[in-house]
Design a protein around this motif. Sequence first.
Motif, PDB file in Angstrom:
ATOM      1  N   GLN A  28       0.835  -1.210   0.000  1.00  0.00           N
ATOM      2  CA  GLN A  28       0.000   0.000   0.000  1.00  0.00           C
ATOM      3  C   GLN A  28       0.869   1.260   0.000  1.00  0.00           C
ATOM      4  OE1 GLN A  28      -2.384  -0.910   3.433  1.00  0.00           O
ATOM      5  NE2 GLN A  28      -3.594  -2.428   2.318  1.00  0.00           N
ATOM      6  N   GLU A  29       1.984   1.228   0.721  1.00  0.00           N
ATOM      7  CA  GLU A  29       2.903   2.370   0.727  1.00  0.00           C
ATOM      8  C   GLU A  29       3.495   2.577  -0.664  1.00  0.00           C
ATOM      9  OE1 GLU A  29       5.075   5.630   2.120  1.00  0.00           O
ATOM     10  OE2 GLU A  29       3.378   4.596   3.006  1.00  0.00           O
ATOM     11  N   LEU A  30       3.863   1.492  -1.316  1.00  0.00           N
ATOM     12  CA  LEU A  30       4.389   1.603  -2.682  1.00  0.00           C
ATOM     13  C   LEU A  30       3.326   2.186  -3.620  1.00  0.00           C
ATOM     14  CD1 LEU A  30       6.270  -1.812  -2.794  1.00  0.00           C
ATOM     15  CD2 LEU A  30       7.346   0.454  -2.933  1.00  0.00           C
ATOM     16  N   MET A  31       2.065   1.843  -3.379  1.00  0.00           N
ATOM     17  CA  MET A  31       0.972   2.353  -4.213  1.00  0.00           C
ATOM     18  C   MET A  31       0.776   3.857  -4.012  1.00  0.00           C
ATOM     19  SD  MET A  31      -1.763  -0.776  -3.795  1.00  0.00           S
ATOM     20  CE  MET A  31      -2.978  -0.262  -5.017  1.00  0.00           C
ATOM     21  N   VAL A  32       0.742   4.306  -2.762  1.00  0.00           N
ATOM     22  CA  VAL A  32       0.439   5.722  -2.516  1.00  0.00           C
ATOM     23  C   VAL A  32       1.615   6.636  -2.847  1.00  0.00           C
ATOM     24  CG1 VAL A  32      -1.344   5.268  -0.798  1.00  0.00           C
ATOM     25  CG2 VAL A  32       0.991   5.686  -0.045  1.00  0.00           C
ATOM     26  N   THR A  33       2.825   6.087  -2.860  1.00  0.00           N
ATOM     27  CA  THR A  33       3.983   6.934  -3.165  1.00  0.00           C
ATOM     28  C   THR A  33       4.333   6.927  -4.652  1.00  0.00           C
ATOM     29  OG1 THR A  33       5.507   5.136  -2.606  1.00  0.00           O
ATOM     30  CG2 THR A  33       4.988   6.734  -0.866  1.00  0.00           C
ATOM     31  N   MET A  34       3.636   6.110  -5.439  1.00  0.00           N
ATOM     32  CA  MET A  34       3.912   6.078  -6.881  1.00  0.00           C
ATOM     33  C   MET A  34       3.387   7.347  -7.532  1.00  0.00           C
ATOM     34  SD  MET A  34       3.088   3.226  -9.694  1.00  0.00           S
ATOM     35  CE  MET A  34       4.666   2.477  -9.435  1.00  0.00           C
ATOM     36  N   ASP A  35       4.190   7.907  -8.409  1.00  0.00           N
ATOM     37  CA  ASP A  35       3.803   9.102  -9.155  1.00  0.00           C
ATOM     38  C   ASP A  35       2.767   8.709 -10.210  1.00  0.00           C
ATOM     39  OD1 ASP A  35       3.545  11.392 -10.652  1.00  0.00           O
ATOM     40  OD2 ASP A  35       5.648  11.458 -11.286  1.00  0.00           O
ATOM     41  N   SER A  78       3.691   9.216 -13.889  1.00  0.00           N
ATOM     42  CA  SER A  78       4.764   8.483 -14.555  1.00  0.00           C
ATOM     43  C   SER A  78       4.178   7.498 -15.554  1.00  0.00           C
ATOM     44  CB  SER A  78       5.644   7.752 -13.539  1.00  0.00           C
ATOM     45  OG  SER A  78       4.952   6.672 -12.972  1.00  0.00           O
ATOM     46  N   ASP A  79       4.929   7.261 -16.612  1.00  0.00           N
ATOM     47  CA  ASP A  79       4.464   6.372 -17.685  1.00  0.00           C
ATOM     48  C   ASP A  79       4.188   4.962 -17.179  1.00  0.00           C
ATOM     49  OD1 ASP A  79       4.707   8.461 -19.463  1.00  0.00           O
ATOM     50  OD2 ASP A  79       6.727   7.892 -20.097  1.00  0.00           O
ATOM     51  N   VAL A 137       2.089  -0.650 -13.396  1.00  0.00           N
ATOM     52  CA  VAL A 137       2.506  -1.171 -12.094  1.00  0.00           C
ATOM     53  C   VAL A 137       1.359  -1.158 -11.080  1.00  0.00           C
ATOM     54  CG1 VAL A 137       4.055  -0.751 -10.132  1.00  0.00           C
ATOM     55  CG2 VAL A 137       4.926  -0.607 -12.469  1.00  0.00           C
ATOM     56  N   MET A 138       0.565  -0.116 -11.085  1.00  0.00           N
ATOM     57  CA  MET A 138      -0.492   0.021 -10.080  1.00  0.00           C
ATOM     58  C   MET A 138      -1.450  -1.174 -10.050  1.00  0.00           C
ATOM     59  SD  MET A 138      -1.117   2.051  -7.593  1.00  0.00           S
ATOM     60  CE  MET A 138      -0.448   3.647  -7.967  1.00  0.00           C
TER      61      MET A 138
END
Length: 135
Positions: A64-71, A74-75, A80-81
């Motif tokens: 979840q942290e990786l999800m909320v910090t993803m720009d 970005s292409d 990834v999401m």
Amino acid sequence: MANPYAAKQQAYQNNAVNTASPGELTLMLYNGCLKFIRHAKKAMNEKNYETKNTNIQKAQRIIQELMVTMDPESDISDQVMPLYDYINRRLMEANIENDPEILDEASELVTEFRDTWKEVIQITRQQQYGQGGNA
């Protein structure tokens, strides 16, 4: 009585996190997620459901942290999401169903992300430092 080795190890870990680049922090998150999945699977096999639950939730929080910090601009975020969301849902299903095979699947996906991320860090370092002498 406090364990001096544990205190030194904690200080080292804190220093590693505080001095890490954003790319290295992401790598640490992937490694932490894999560690929690491993612990959850071990606990699941030992029928220690409280520990299994705790570790799966820790792995989910990392995803979840990786999800909320993803720009979102970005292409790669469009690709990834959905994978992060899928991993998060599979972890939840593994927790509910007590299914170690689902944990294996989630672990494989996180390992692929981690290994790809390692390559990105290595290529970036080579570009930053490898070409420095040629300028």
